[in-house]
Design a protein around this motif. Structure first.
Motif, PDB file in Angstrom:
ATOM      1  N   LYS A 270      -7.256 -19.132  -0.780  1.00 11.59           N
ATOM      2  CA  LYS A 270      -8.294 -18.230  -1.565  1.00 11.59           C
ATOM      3  C   LYS A 270      -8.509 -17.573  -2.103  1.00 11.59           C
ATOM      4  O   LYS A 270      -7.847 -16.436  -3.381  1.00 11.59           O
ATOM      5  CB  LYS A 270      -9.292 -18.527  -1.131  1.00 11.59           C
ATOM      6  CG  LYS A 270     -10.966 -18.030  -1.901  1.00 11.59           C
ATOM      7  CD  LYS A 270     -10.714 -18.946  -3.216  1.00 11.59           C
ATOM      8  CE  LYS A 270     -12.767 -18.559  -3.834  1.00 11.59           C
ATOM      9  NZ  LYS A 270     -12.441 -19.536  -5.721  1.00 11.59           N
TER      10      LYS A 270
ATOM     11  N   GLU B   7     -24.734 -20.014   8.380  1.00  8.49           N
ATOM     12  CA  GLU B   7     -24.294 -18.322   7.911  1.00  8.49           C
ATOM     13  C   GLU B   7     -24.845 -18.073   6.565  1.00  8.49           C
ATOM     14  O   GLU B   7     -24.550 -19.006   5.110  1.00  8.49           O
ATOM     15  CB  GLU B   7     -22.657 -18.119   8.118  1.00  8.49           C
ATOM     16  CG  GLU B   7     -22.913 -18.410   9.323  1.00  8.49           C
ATOM     17  CD  GLU B   7     -22.687 -17.441  10.367  1.00  8.49           C
ATOM     18  OE1 GLU B   7     -23.358 -16.256  10.522  1.00  8.49           O
ATOM     19  OE2 GLU B   7     -22.738 -17.125  12.006  1.00  8.49           O
TER      20      GLU B   7
ATOM     21  N   PRO C  24     -25.079 -16.304   3.126  1.00 11.41           N
ATOM     22  CA  PRO C  24     -23.552 -16.500   2.198  1.00 11.41           C
ATOM     23  C   PRO C  24     -23.289 -15.045   2.113  1.00 11.41           C
ATOM     24  O   PRO C  24     -22.830 -14.156   1.042  1.00 11.41           O
ATOM     25  CB  PRO C  24     -24.139 -16.561   0.976  1.00 11.41           C
ATOM     26  CG  PRO C  24     -25.469 -16.957   0.794  1.00 11.41           C
ATOM     27  CD  PRO C  24     -26.378 -16.864   1.650  1.00 11.41           C
TER      28      PRO C  24
ATOM     29  N   GLU D  67     -15.323 -23.175   8.217  1.00 11.99           N
ATOM     30  CA  GLU D  67     -15.904 -22.901   6.732  1.00 11.99           C
ATOM     31  C   GLU D  67     -17.030 -23.554   6.783  1.00 11.99           C
ATOM     32  O   GLU D  67     -17.878 -23.510   5.939  1.00 11.99           O
ATOM     33  CB  GLU D  67     -14.902 -22.770   5.241  1.00 11.99           C
ATOM     34  CG  GLU D  67     -13.307 -22.208   5.104  1.00 11.99           C
ATOM     35  CD  GLU D  67     -13.250 -22.095   4.145  1.00 11.99           C
ATOM     36  OE1 GLU D  67     -12.705 -22.747   3.105  1.00 11.99           O
ATOM     37  OE2 GLU D  67     -13.226 -20.490   3.274  1.00 11.99           O
ATOM     38  N   HIS D  68     -16.808 -24.875   7.258  1.00  9.67           N
ATOM     39  CA  HIS D  68     -18.082 -25.027   7.263  1.00  9.67           C
ATOM     40  C   HIS D  68     -19.059 -25.536   7.660  1.00  9.67           C
ATOM     41  O   HIS D  68     -20.464 -25.140   7.138  1.00  9.67           O
ATOM     42  CB  HIS D  68     -17.754 -27.038   7.479  1.00  9.67           C
ATOM     43  CG  HIS D  68     -19.304 -27.698   7.444  1.00  9.67           C
ATOM     44  ND1 HIS D  68     -19.820 -28.294   8.468  1.00  9.67           N
ATOM     45  CD2 HIS D  68     -18.988 -29.593   6.686  1.00  9.67           C
ATOM     46  CE1 HIS D  68     -21.277 -29.001   8.053  1.00  9.67           C
ATOM     47  NE2 HIS D  68     -19.930 -29.843   7.376  1.00  9.67           N
ATOM     48  N   HIS D  69     -18.990 -24.438   9.151  1.00  3.98           N
ATOM     49  CA  HIS D  69     -20.199 -23.638   9.988  1.00  3.98           C
ATOM     50  C   HIS D  69     -20.433 -22.910   8.679  1.00  3.98           C
ATOM     51  O   HIS D  69     -21.553 -22.361   8.518  1.00  3.98           O
ATOM     52  CB  HIS D  69     -19.481 -23.091  11.010  1.00  3.98           C
ATOM     53  CG  HIS D  69     -20.080 -22.129  11.837  1.00  3.98           C
ATOM     54  ND1 HIS D  69     -21.448 -22.743  13.036  1.00  3.98           N
ATOM     55  CD2 HIS D  69     -20.588 -20.333  11.925  1.00  3.98           C
ATOM     56  CE1 HIS D  69     -22.164 -21.756  12.540  1.00  3.98           C
ATOM     57  NE2 HIS D  69     -21.261 -20.807  12.616  1.00  3.98           N
ATOM     58  N   LEU D  70     -19.122 -22.274   8.095  1.00  4.06           N
ATOM     59  CA  LEU D  70     -20.328 -20.869   7.529  1.00  4.06           C
ATOM     60  C   LEU D  70     -21.192 -21.165   6.696  1.00  4.06           C
ATOM     61  O   LEU D  70     -22.005 -20.376   5.692  1.00  4.06           O
ATOM     62  CB  LEU D  70     -18.828 -19.929   6.853  1.00  4.06           C
ATOM     63  CG  LEU D  70     -18.055 -19.388   7.866  1.00  4.06           C
ATOM     64  CD1 LEU D  70     -16.852 -18.449   7.138  1.00  4.06           C
ATOM     65  CD2 LEU D  70     -18.844 -18.387   8.081  1.00  4.06           C
ATOM     66  N   LEU D  71     -20.571 -22.377   5.268  1.00  2.00           N
ATOM     67  CA  LEU D  71     -21.465 -22.536   4.528  1.00  2.00           C
ATOM     68  C   LEU D  71     -22.843 -23.029   5.005  1.00  2.00           C
ATOM     69  O   LEU D  71     -23.756 -22.562   4.118  1.00  2.00           O
ATOM     70  CB  LEU D  71     -20.648 -23.667   3.943  1.00  2.00           C
ATOM     71  CG  LEU D  71     -21.206 -24.558   2.240  1.00  2.00           C
ATOM     72  CD1 LEU D  71     -21.586 -23.720   1.544  1.00  2.00           C
ATOM     73  CD2 LEU D  71     -20.335 -25.752   1.905  1.00  2.00           C
ATOM     74  N   PHE D  72     -22.793 -23.757   5.886  1.00  3.83           N
ATOM     75  CA  PHE D  72     -24.280 -24.489   6.752  1.00  3.83           C
ATOM     76  C   PHE D  72     -24.678 -23.515   7.551  1.00  3.83           C
ATOM     77  O   PHE D  72     -26.671 -24.252   7.367  1.00  3.83           O
ATOM     78  CB  PHE D  72     -23.792 -26.206   6.269  1.00  3.83           C
ATOM     79  CG  PHE D  72     -23.821 -26.704   5.554  1.00  3.83           C
ATOM     80  CD1 PHE D  72     -24.423 -27.227   4.482  1.00  3.83           C
ATOM     81  CD2 PHE D  72     -22.405 -26.960   5.589  1.00  3.83           C
ATOM     82  CE1 PHE D  72     -24.173 -27.766   3.829  1.00  3.83           C
ATOM     83  CE2 PHE D  72     -21.640 -27.983   4.071  1.00  3.83           C
ATOM     84  CZ  PHE D  72     -22.468 -28.320   3.536  1.00  3.83           C
TER      85      PHE D  72
END
Length: 348
Positions: free
Chosen positions: A198, A187, A189, A180-185
């Motif tokens: 979630k 990729e 949104p 999720e860290h990779h997705l947030l910063f």
């Protein structure tokens, strides 16, 4: 495809994402007089073709009377809907329109009711021994958890989508290994991954919608543009989806795949669909292709076929009017690649 009689065609959904391309397809025949309609007064098609009508949305009781009135006023012969929600009311009234000389490019209600419900679609295809992904239809969180076990989660990642939806709405992939860290910063949104905790908080907060929970298919995805005549496949054109944005193909390649073509023939025959049909398939881990969904209407990216020498929207119009489709009209330049891009229309 030579003929001299003028063909008045009404295309609804003039503001749909693929409308501009489909307008281009239909304008390849100089005998076609194109009339456009949409519930949006600023639909892009309004500015691409001079004859535009504002109509109510599909769920409005005045929708059918308004469309019928346009057909009479414009002496329409063919009605081509681009909006999924319009298919049912138009199909229900197909015979009424036929009495005023209008052919609607839409499948029968029975086929639509199956095609537009992904759960029913998978069940239907199973009954006809047509290959589908491993799946479960779930209506509660408890059933969802049982479905996860059935699909060997968390050893295997799975995906889900609402049984009734379109345009990738509600589609998500559940993968315990996702960073999720990779997705947030790293990729944008608009990724499709979601974590199980979630997801639970979302699905248990309100009324649980019927969901199709299925195995995740890791291979390449194809969108197949088809022309069918009352359940008989006429033309099947697979294209590899090399890049997508919000569920819409923005780059691809036309690829001759015999196994995909044969698979789509089985789907079309089992559903008895009619006209322009779109089918999405993806390759499973074992190399076989399995269905994701079917769009029982003309697809937006169908216009890319022009570059590969095939004009499926126009052929659907000709088929409906019994204008002969020659062999050269069905030839595809396989290996053709395409990229789609934005273009502006200016108006006052």
């Amino acid at each position: 495809m030579d003929h001299v009689e003028k063909i008045n065609v009404l295309m609804t959904g003039a503001g749909a994402p693929g409308a501009a391309g489909i307008i281009k397809c239909l304008k390849q025949d100089k005998n076609i007089h194109l009339v456009l309609a949409d519930a949006n007064p600023d639909a892009v098609g309004k500015y691409l073709s001079g004859n535009f009508h504002l109509i109510p949305s599909a769920n409005d009781p005045d929708f059918i009377p308004a469309v019928r009135s346009i057909c009479l006023k414009e002496n329409i012969k063919i009605l081509m809907p681009l909006v999924t929600k319009e298919l049912f009311p138009l199909s229900e009234n197909k015979d009424e329109f036929r009495t005023i000389g209008v052919h609607i490019l839409v499948s029968d209600e029975s086929a639509l009711s199956i095609a537009n419900d992904k759960g029913r679609l998978y069940q239907h295809l199973e009954q006809f021994n047509v290959r589908v992904p491993n799946y479960k239809i779930v209506n509660t969180w408890e059933e969802f958890e049982e479905g996860l076990k059935y699909l060997d989660y968390p050893n295997q990642k799975v995906c889900f989508k609402p049984c009734i939806s379109n345009g990738s709405r509600g589609f998500r992939i559940i993968d315990p290994a996702i960073d999720e860290h990779h997705l947030l910063f790293k990729e944008k949104p608009n990724h499709t991954y979601i974590q199980i905790d979630k997801l639970k908080s979302i699905l248990t907060a309100q009324k649980f919608p019927p969901l199709l929970l299925s195995e995740y298919l890791p291979g390449p995805e194809y969108s197949i543009d088809c022309l069918a005549q009352n359940g008989e496949p006429i033309i099947i054109v697979p294209r590899l989806r090399t890049k997508m944005k919000e569920g819409i193909s923005v780059a691809g390649e036309f690829v001759f795949q015999k196994d995909i073509i044969k698979y789509c023939e089985e789907i079309i025959k089992s559903l008895h669909v009619h006209g322009n049909i779109g089918i999405q398939v993806k390759q499973a881990e074992d190399g076989s292709y399995k269905i994701l969904e079917i769009n029982p209407r003309v697809q937006g990216t169908i216009s890319a076929g022009l570059g590969a020498g095939i004009n499926l929207p126009l052929l659907a119009v000709h088929q409906e009017l019994n204008i002969p489709i020659e062999e050269h009209d069905k030839q595809v330049i396989w290996g053709t690649k395409f990229i789609r891009f934005w273009e502006e229309v200016f108006y006052n």
